[in-house]
Scaffold this motif. Structure first.
Motif, short mmCIF file in Angstrom:
data_model
loop_
_atom_site.label_atom_id
_atom_site.label_comp_id
_atom_site.label_asym_id
_atom_site.label_seq_id
_atom_site.Cartn_x
_atom_site.Cartn_y
_atom_site.Cartn_z
N ILE A 129 3.44 0.28 2.82
CA ILE A 129 3.06 -0.56 3.95
C ILE A 129 2.81 -1.96 3.40
N PRO A 130 3.64 -2.94 3.75
CA PRO A 130 3.45 -4.29 3.21
C PRO A 130 2.39 -5.07 4.00
N VAL A 131 1.44 -5.65 3.29
CA VAL A 131 0.46 -6.54 3.91
C VAL A 131 0.80 -7.95 3.44
N ARG A 132 1.49 -8.70 4.29
CA ARG A 132 1.98 -10.03 3.92
C ARG A 132 0.86 -11.05 3.96
N LEU A 133 0.91 -12.00 3.04
CA LEU A 133 -0.05 -13.11 3.09
C LEU A 133 0.15 -13.94 4.34
N ILE B 31 0.86 -1.19 0.00
CA ILE B 31 0.00 0.00 0.00
C ILE B 31 0.89 1.23 0.00
N ILE B 32 0.78 2.04 -1.04
CA ILE B 32 1.63 3.22 -1.17
C ILE B 32 1.20 4.30 -0.18
N VAL B 33 2.19 4.93 0.45
CA VAL B 33 1.95 6.00 1.42
C VAL B 33 2.82 7.19 1.03
N ARG B 34 2.26 8.37 1.13
CA ARG B 34 3.01 9.60 0.83
C ARG B 34 3.25 10.40 2.11
N GLU B 35 4.42 10.99 2.15
CA GLU B 35 4.80 11.78 3.32
C GLU B 35 5.37 13.12 2.84
N SER B 36 4.80 14.20 3.36
CA SER B 36 5.25 15.53 2.97
C SER B 36 6.34 16.02 3.90
N ALA B 37 7.41 16.51 3.34
CA ALA B 37 8.51 17.06 4.13
C ALA B 37 8.89 18.43 3.57
N ARG B 38 8.76 19.47 4.38
CA ARG B 38 9.04 20.83 3.93
C ARG B 38 10.53 21.13 4.07
N GLY C 97 -5.85 9.27 -1.89
CA GLY C 97 -7.28 9.04 -2.10
C GLY C 97 -8.03 8.59 -0.88
N VAL C 98 -7.36 8.51 0.28
CA VAL C 98 -8.00 8.06 1.52
C VAL C 98 -7.79 9.11 2.60
N ARG C 99 -8.84 9.48 3.31
CA ARG C 99 -8.73 10.46 4.37
C ARG C 99 -7.99 9.88 5.57
N LEU C 100 -7.33 10.78 6.29
CA LEU C 100 -6.63 10.34 7.51
C LEU C 100 -7.63 9.94 8.59
N GLY C 101 -7.15 9.14 9.54
CA GLY C 101 -7.98 8.76 10.68
C GLY C 101 -8.80 7.51 10.43
N ASN C 102 -10.10 7.61 10.67
CA ASN C 102 -10.98 6.44 10.62
C ASN C 102 -11.07 5.83 9.22
N ASP C 103 -11.07 6.67 8.19
CA ASP C 103 -11.14 6.16 6.81
C ASP C 103 -9.88 5.35 6.46
N THR C 104 -8.73 5.81 6.93
CA THR C 104 -7.48 5.06 6.71
C THR C 104 -7.52 3.72 7.40
N SER C 105 -8.04 3.71 8.65
CA SER C 105 -8.15 2.46 9.40
C SER C 105 -9.05 1.47 8.68
N LYS C 106 -10.20 1.95 8.17
CA LYS C 106 -11.12 1.07 7.44
C LYS C 106 -10.49 0.55 6.15
N PHE C 107 -9.75 1.41 5.47
CA PHE C 107 -9.10 1.01 4.22
C PHE C 107 -8.07 -0.09 4.49
N LEU C 108 -7.24 0.09 5.52
CA LEU C 108 -6.23 -0.91 5.86
C LEU C 108 -6.87 -2.22 6.32
N HIS C 109 -7.99 -2.10 7.07
CA HIS C 109 -8.69 -3.31 7.53
C HIS C 109 -9.23 -4.10 6.34
N SER C 110 -9.78 -3.37 5.37
CA SER C 110 -10.31 -4.03 4.17
C SER C 110 -9.18 -4.69 3.38
N ALA C 111 -8.00 -4.02 3.33
CA ALA C 111 -6.87 -4.56 2.58
C ALA C 111 -6.32 -5.83 3.20
N LYS C 112 -6.38 -5.92 4.53
CA LYS C 112 -5.79 -7.08 5.19
C LYS C 112 -6.77 -8.25 5.34
#
Length: 413
Positions: A243-247, A223-230, A332-347
């Motif tokens: 973020i690797p989701v291993r089988l 799962i690709i993650v972006r991080e902003s650094a000024r 494409g995914v909001r931070l917080g609860n939406d991210t948690s739901k997305f990761l839960h669905s992915a795993k």
């Protein structure tokens, strides 16, 4: 000079780890005092239960020979599972777990404490059972046998932790690995001595299991993650990581959990309590339908524990919080609860497939060995999952070590 030091340190890590593992095999021949060893070995073999043979394989033959390492290192593994589950279910422990280095050390101390308590209980229960069944030369040896088994377990834990601190991070797994490997030559002799068609079936199943395990170890969803650094007021750099989701996120934990439960249940048979429903050698050959209950309980236990343990191995809620703290986000995914739901669905899909495959890998060898009238083979099921897992994990660590040396030296030997 610096280049040579790096190479020497790497060689010393491998060499010292091998020496410590060989020391375990050397010490595994030290007998527990007061035990009628030949009688006990015949009794364990005569029980005709696959889980006695499996436990013997996990201790490298120390259980049936009743040597100093007869209780094995499973008390620590069981304690580790308990602490991880407590850390997941308890808010206080969960907070401690995420307090960086302090939390890690606190949980490690708790694991060691519980493993010490567990080793005392298992060791002295085993010594009393030996006395009750007439396998000790006298009552006084209950204390000596219990202390010897307890000290043996603590030595295994100590060596495993020493390897983790100084050499490789999977020291406990390597201790379990060397014991399993030590039993494999006997399995080769057993397979060779069978009829040709039986040998062909066993080899085919072993190869298929190996293939499935390797696929489980290698397949992962990234799962690709972006991080902003000024950099300054006018320039912002966006970094990417995955973020690797291993089988095989569950590894061998569900199988070890159910194996531990069944081993404790089967120990009751040594003191006369009937536990035949969980006698794995009769699951697939008995004409009594009641044995189906044992199969169902075992498979359901592995699957349900896998579902529960998946949140320990990969916790979407915790990862979502960490990403929010670091100002990182999944496109494409909001931070917080939406991210948690997305990761839960992915795993979820990976976790369900993992649980199903682990259940099949564990139950198929039991069925084959029961039908063919064999004892549990090290090259099957639970043991093979552990061996492949440890080999892959160690290979990754060695690869990382080699990469580090290359980066510093700009070359390799």
């Amino acid at each position: 000079m610096k280049k040579e030091n790096k190479r020497l340190q790497f060689a010393q890590k491998i060499g010292m780890t091998i020496l410590l593992l060989l020391l375990i095999r050397f010490m595994s021949h030290i007998p527990v005092p007061g035990v009628k060893h030949s009688m006990f070995k015949l009794a364990v073999a005569g029980k005709g239960n696959g889980y006695f043979q499996l436990y013997d394989r996990l201790t490298g033959g120390s259980f049936s020979n009743m040597t100093i390492f007869g209780a094995g290192i499973t008390p620590y593994i069981t304690a580790s599972i308990v602490v991880q589950l407590l850390g997941y279910t308890s808010k206080r422990l969960n907070q401690i777990y995420h307090e960086g280095e302090y939390g890690r050390r606190h949980m490690q101390k708790m694991t060691l404490l519980i493993s010490c308590i567990t080793s005392v209980i298992i060791s002295f229960t085993a010594s009393y059972t030996l006395y009750a069944q007439g396998y000790l030369n006298g009552k006084i040896y209950i204390l000596f046998a219990g202390l010897t088994l307890m000290i043996g377990t603590l030595i295994l834990i100590g060596i495993g932790k020493w390897i983790e601190l100084r050499y490789f991070k999977n020291g406990i797994s390597l201790v379990l690995f060397i014991n399993i490997i030590a039993s494999m030559p006997n399995d080769v002799l057993t397979i060779i001595s069978l009829k040709k068609w039986e040998t062909a079936i066993l080899i085919a199943v072993i190869l298929i299991t190996l293939f499935v395990l390797l696929i489980m170890e290698l397949i992962r969803k990234e799962i690709i993650v972006r991080e902003s650094a000024r950099v300054d007021q006018n320039e912002e750099v966006i970094k990417h990581f995955f973020i690797p989701v291993r089988l095989n996120m569950l590894n061998v934990m569900p199988i070890i959990f159910m194996s531990t439960i069944l081993q404790l249940v089967q120990m009751l048979s040594l003191v006369g309590i009937k536990t035949q429903i969980f006698n794995t050698s009769k699951w697939f050959v008995s004409t009594k339908p009641i044995y189906i209950i044992g199969i169902i309980v075992y498979c359901a236990g592995i699957f349900l524990f896998g579902v529960m343990y998946s949140d320990v191995a990969f916790n979407p809620f915790t990862i979502a919080i960490d990403l929010k703290k670091k100002a990182s986000y999944i496109p494409g995914v909001r931070l917080g609860n939406d991210t948690s739901k997305f990761l839960h669905s992915a795993k979820t899909g990976m976790m369900l497939l993992d649980s199903i495959l682990l259940t099949l890998i564990s139950i198929v060898p039991i069925a084959i060995t029961s039908i063919l009238g064999l004892s549990s083979l090290t090259m099957f099921g639970t043991s093979l999952v552990i061996v492949i897992g440890v080999l892959v994990e160690t290979a990754y660590q060695i690869k990382a070590e080699v990469y580090g040396v290359r980066q510093e030296e700009k070359q390799w030997i």
